[in-house]
Design an enzyme around this catalytic site. Structure first.
Site, PDB file in Angstrom:
ATOM      1  N   GLY A 192       0.822  -1.211   0.000  1.00 43.31           N
ATOM      2  CA  GLY A 192       0.000   0.000   0.000  1.00 43.31           C
ATOM      3  C   GLY A 192       0.852   1.255   0.000  1.00 43.31           C
ATOM      4  N   HIS A 198       4.263   1.643  -8.017  1.00 41.57           N
ATOM      5  CA  HIS A 198       3.325   0.526  -7.864  1.00 41.57           C
ATOM      6  C   HIS A 198       2.349   0.483  -9.038  1.00 41.57           C
ATOM      7  CE1 HIS A 198       4.149   1.524  -3.446  1.00 41.57           C
ATOM      8  NE2 HIS A 198       4.515   0.262  -3.522  1.00 41.57           N
ATOM      9  N   SER A 242       7.402   4.448  -0.857  1.00 44.50           N
ATOM     10  CA  SER A 242       6.395   4.824   0.141  1.00 44.50           C
ATOM     11  C   SER A 242       7.059   5.543   1.304  1.00 44.50           C
ATOM     12  CB  SER A 242       5.675   3.580   0.661  1.00 44.50           C
ATOM     13  OG  SER A 242       5.115   2.862  -0.420  1.00 44.50           O
TER      14      SER A 242
END
Ligand code: AMP
Length: 273
Positions: A22, A28, A177
């Protein structure tokens, strides 16, 4: 999840999977786009995997951006999102782990003991739950991609592993991230990672083949701006072992800290991007 994937495959559809933790960025999403381009169905997974974090690492503060992740995935065309809770993946009594392949031992393996054991275990579980034809991973995590490829080969998992190029910010910083942890000045300092890697690639292009000289360049580019360097090496692109002379299959690997944020990046010597 498994029934749905098998239904798709029985209907003749090719299924791709993109495992993530995530906090999605364009890196991604580029993997989802890659899977999309070669598959009829694409599943993304979002799971911040506790078993790949050491106790002192950033598991609890790892960024979680569920709403914007879903919006991004919808935008690039994702058919399903698998986002289990930790207790679903690791119910009480869970005790079976993968012993990672040899290529997991150096570099990240030394700096993050147990990391690849957690990665291999969760990826194998995800492949069991989502029996896809192909899985896309990013070259950003170079050693991880090699570890997964080797596990898939050694354990006959029968899934194609497609490793895609690192997506960078316009100034060269590899998307991650963890970049949200960086203050503005730290983000500037972090640029020395991609700059030093680019310097090594261009020295290689100009004919330098001595590993020690290339590593010297790499460290020199990092030392002023990084708070600490875990490793900065030029190694064989398949075995990750050091050789006196490098070639176009060699890879420059860096892991370094800016403030408390640990960043990794790499460049293949023979590749232009
Ligand atoms: P993560 O969510 O960080 O575990 O990453 C999930 C997948 O995205 C892994 O296969 C990573 O290698 C890949 N990935 C992360 N950052 C990038 C990037 N900047 N470019 C391409 N792929 C990436």
């Amino acid at each position: 999840m498994r029934d749905w994937v098998w239904q798709c495959r029985r209907a003749g559809e090719r299924v791709g999977v993109v495992p993530t933790m995530g906090a999605l960025h364009q890196g991604h999403l580029s993997l989802v786009e890659a899977a999309r381009s070669k598959c009829d169905r694409v599943v993304a997974t979002i799971f911040v995997n506790p078993t790949q974090f050491a106790p002192h690492e950033d598991f609890s503060r790892y960024p979680r951006t569920w709403e914007s992740d879903l919006a991004g995935l919808a935008r690039v065309g994702t058919d399903a999102v698998f986002a289990p809770r930790p207790e679903q993946m690791y119910p009480a009594g869970f005790s079976t782990y993968i012993d990672p392949p040899r290529v997991a031992e150096p570099w990240e393996g030394v700096c993050r003991p147990g990391h690849f054991r957690g990665v291999c275990t969760v990826v194998l579980k995800l492949f069991q739950i989502i029996p896809a034809d192909v899985a896309c991973f990013g070259a950003k995590d170079y050693q991880q991609a090699l570890v997964i490829r080797t596990m898939v080969r050694d354990l006959d998992l029968g899934i194609e592993i497609d490793v895609r190029p690192t997506v960078r910010e316009p100034d060269g910083l590899a998307m991650s991230s963890r970049n949200v942890y960086l203050s503005a000045p730290d983000r500037q300092r972090a640029l020395s990672i991609s700059r030093s890697l680019a310097g090594v690639v261009s020295a290689y292009r100009q004919g330098e083949r001595q590993r020690e000289r290339l590593e010297g360049l790499l460290r020199a580019g990092l030392e002023g701006s990084m708070d600490s360097i875990d490793y900065a090496v030029v190694v064989d692109g398949e075995t990750l072992e050091c050789r006196a002379e490098v070639d176009e299959g060699s890879v420059a690997l860096v892991a370094a800290k800016v403030g408390t944020t640990r960043l990794i990046d790499n460049r293949k010597l023979g590749q232009s991007v």
